[in-house]
Design a protein around this motif. Structure first.
Motif, PDB file in Angstrom:
ATOM      1  N   ARG A   1       0.836  -1.212   0.000  1.00  0.00           N
ATOM      2  CA  ARG A   1       0.000   0.000   0.000  1.00  0.00           C
ATOM      3  C   ARG A   1       0.865   1.254   0.000  1.00  0.00           C
ATOM      4  O   ARG A   1       0.574   2.209  -0.711  1.00  0.00           O
ATOM      5  CB  ARG A   1      -0.931  -0.001   1.196  1.00  0.00           C
ATOM      6  N   TYR A   2       1.899   1.247   0.809  1.00  0.00           N
ATOM      7  CA  TYR A   2       2.802   2.401   0.854  1.00  0.00           C
ATOM      8  C   TYR A   2       3.495   2.593  -0.496  1.00  0.00           C
ATOM      9  O   TYR A   2       3.547   3.711  -1.031  1.00  0.00           O
ATOM     10  CB  TYR A   2       3.832   2.219   1.976  1.00  0.00           C
ATOM     11  N   LEU A   3       4.005   1.519  -1.064  1.00  0.00           N
ATOM     12  CA  LEU A   3       4.685   1.612  -2.357  1.00  0.00           C
ATOM     13  C   LEU A   3       3.712   2.052  -3.448  1.00  0.00           C
ATOM     14  O   LEU A   3       4.079   2.841  -4.329  1.00  0.00           O
ATOM     15  CB  LEU A   3       5.332   0.270  -2.709  1.00  0.00           C
ATOM     16  N   THR A   4       2.485   1.580  -3.396  1.00  0.00           N
ATOM     17  CA  THR A   4       1.475   1.984  -4.383  1.00  0.00           C
ATOM     18  C   THR A   4       1.185   3.472  -4.256  1.00  0.00           C
ATOM     19  O   THR A   4       1.037   4.173  -5.268  1.00  0.00           O
ATOM     20  CB  THR A   4       0.189   1.151  -4.215  1.00  0.00           C
ATOM     21  N   TYR A   5       1.112   3.968  -3.041  1.00  0.00           N
ATOM     22  CA  TYR A   5       0.910   5.404  -2.824  1.00  0.00           C
ATOM     23  C   TYR A   5       2.041   6.198  -3.478  1.00  0.00           C
ATOM     24  O   TYR A   5       1.798   7.186  -4.191  1.00  0.00           O
ATOM     25  CB  TYR A   5       0.837   5.696  -1.318  1.00  0.00           C
ATOM     26  N   LEU A   6       3.284   5.779  -3.276  1.00  0.00           N
ATOM     27  CA  LEU A   6       4.422   6.463  -3.886  1.00  0.00           C
ATOM     28  C   LEU A   6       4.395   6.336  -5.406  1.00  0.00           C
ATOM     29  O   LEU A   6       4.691   7.298  -6.125  1.00  0.00           O
ATOM     30  CB  LEU A   6       5.737   5.896  -3.343  1.00  0.00           C
ATOM     31  N   MET A   7       4.045   5.151  -5.886  1.00  0.00           N
ATOM     32  CA  MET A   7       3.967   4.924  -7.333  1.00  0.00           C
ATOM     33  C   MET A   7       2.931   5.840  -7.975  1.00  0.00           C
ATOM     34  O   MET A   7       3.156   6.371  -9.072  1.00  0.00           O
ATOM     35  CB  MET A   7       3.576   3.469  -7.635  1.00  0.00           C
ATOM     36  N   ASP A   8       1.800   6.000  -7.325  1.00  0.00           N
ATOM     37  CA  ASP A   8       0.744   6.853  -7.869  1.00  0.00           C
ATOM     38  C   ASP A   8       1.230   8.290  -8.059  1.00  0.00           C
ATOM     39  O   ASP A   8       0.820   8.962  -9.009  1.00  0.00           O
ATOM     40  CB  ASP A   8      -0.492   6.828  -6.976  1.00  0.00           C
ATOM     41  N   GLU A   9       2.110   8.737  -7.179  1.00  0.00           N
ATOM     42  CA  GLU A   9       2.646  10.094  -7.309  1.00  0.00           C
ATOM     43  C   GLU A   9       3.462  10.249  -8.587  1.00  0.00           C
ATOM     44  O   GLU A   9       3.282  11.201  -9.336  1.00  0.00           O
ATOM     45  CB  GLU A   9       3.497  10.451  -6.090  1.00  0.00           C
ATOM     46  N   TRP A  10       4.385   9.313  -8.850  1.00  0.00           N
ATOM     47  CA  TRP A  10       5.179   9.467 -10.065  1.00  0.00           C
ATOM     48  C   TRP A  10       4.444   9.010 -11.314  1.00  0.00           C
ATOM     49  O   TRP A  10       4.718   9.502 -12.410  1.00  0.00           O
ATOM     50  CB  TRP A  10       6.576   8.861  -9.952  1.00  0.00           C
ATOM     51  N   HIS A  11       3.477   8.131 -11.159  1.00  0.00           N
ATOM     52  CA  HIS A  11       2.705   7.707 -12.326  1.00  0.00           C
ATOM     53  C   HIS A  11       1.870   8.857 -12.876  1.00  0.00           C
ATOM     54  O   HIS A  11       1.601   8.910 -14.083  1.00  0.00           O
ATOM     55  CB  HIS A  11       1.820   6.504 -11.977  1.00  0.00           C
ATOM     56  N   ALA A  12       1.473   9.787 -12.018  1.00  0.00           N
ATOM     57  CA  ALA A  12       0.731  10.961 -12.494  1.00  0.00           C
ATOM     58  C   ALA A  12       1.557  11.732 -13.527  1.00  0.00           C
ATOM     59  O   ALA A  12       1.013  12.259 -14.506  1.00  0.00           O
ATOM     60  CB  ALA A  12       0.351  11.854 -11.315  1.00  0.00           C
ATOM     61  N   ILE A  13       2.859  11.775 -13.344  1.00  0.00           N
ATOM     62  CA  ILE A  13       3.729  12.457 -14.309  1.00  0.00           C
ATOM     63  C   ILE A  13       3.817  11.645 -15.602  1.00  0.00           C
ATOM     64  O   ILE A  13       3.786  12.205 -16.703  1.00  0.00           O
ATOM     65  CB  ILE A  13       5.137  12.703 -13.715  1.00  0.00           C
ATOM     66  N   VAL A  14       3.899  10.327 -15.477  1.00  0.00           N
ATOM     67  CA  VAL A  14       3.902   9.466 -16.671  1.00  0.00           C
ATOM     68  C   VAL A  14       2.627   9.715 -17.478  1.00  0.00           C
ATOM     69  O   VAL A  14       2.672   9.859 -18.706  1.00  0.00           O
ATOM     70  CB  VAL A  14       4.022   7.974 -16.282  1.00  0.00           C
TER      71      VAL A  14
END
Length: 181
Positions: free
Chosen positions: A27-40
């Motif tokens: 869940r924590y990693l997914t939260y972080l991933m969502d932040e950079w995926h927004a830029i993708v």
């Protein structure tokens, strides 16, 4: 801030503490991933982009992925060293779900590593095509990670809860109970 509250209010699905630790890390990693995926996603939606803005967004993406890589590496190492090695004694190491999951760890690292290689040095020298290609590799890492977490949570974690004895799960919990950030 609202997104964090949503994560906090979601119930963990697994009952065994060792699996809950790994699930919570996902869940924590997914939260972080969502932040950079927004830029993708920004790159995907802005095919014809301003060079200055493209370089700025790429730098932001690069920094977020560098920061993300640290907890991901710690999580992956914990899984491979402790969880997979224990589960493998119950289900085997040579074939089955552990083989594919471990291959995905290497694939994820490959996409992230390739993205970081593509974005080394002076980003202002990159062309629009090179920027888009780098962002695409970050997007591939996101997709593989997302599916990877789902596989672990739908196949490996339930398998572990059912097959690993209580004493081994307690020892595993002690080994997994470390911070990844």
């Amino acid at each position: 801030m609202e997104e964090i509250r949503v994560l906090e209010n979601e119930k963990l699905r697994f009952s065994k503490p060792a699996m809950r630790i790994l699930e919570n890390e996902h869940r924590y990693l997914t939260y972080l991933m969502d932040e950079w995926h927004a830029i993708v996603l920004w790159f995907e939606q802005h095919r014809i982009l301003d060079m200055e803005e493209g370089h700025k967004q790429l730098e932001k993406l690069r920094m977020q992925i560098i920061d993300f890589r640290v907890p991901l590496k710690k999580h992956t190492e914990k899984e491979e060293e402790h969880f997979f090695s224990l589960l493998g004694t119950y289900i085997g190491f040579e074939q089955g779900p552990l083989v594919g999951i471990q291959e995905e760890h290497r694939e994820i690292e490959g996409y992230i590593g390739h993205f970081l290689y593509q974005t080394e040095g002076d980003l202002s020298l990159l062309t629009l095509d090179e920027i888009q290609e780098a962002a695409k590799n970050a997007g591939e890492a996101f997709e593989v990670l997302t599916v990877h977490f789902i596989k672990e949570e739908t196949v490996l974690f339930p398998m572990a809860e059912q097959q690993i004895n209580r004493n081994d799960l307690t020892k595993l919990c002690d080994k997994l109970n470390t911070l990844i950030s």
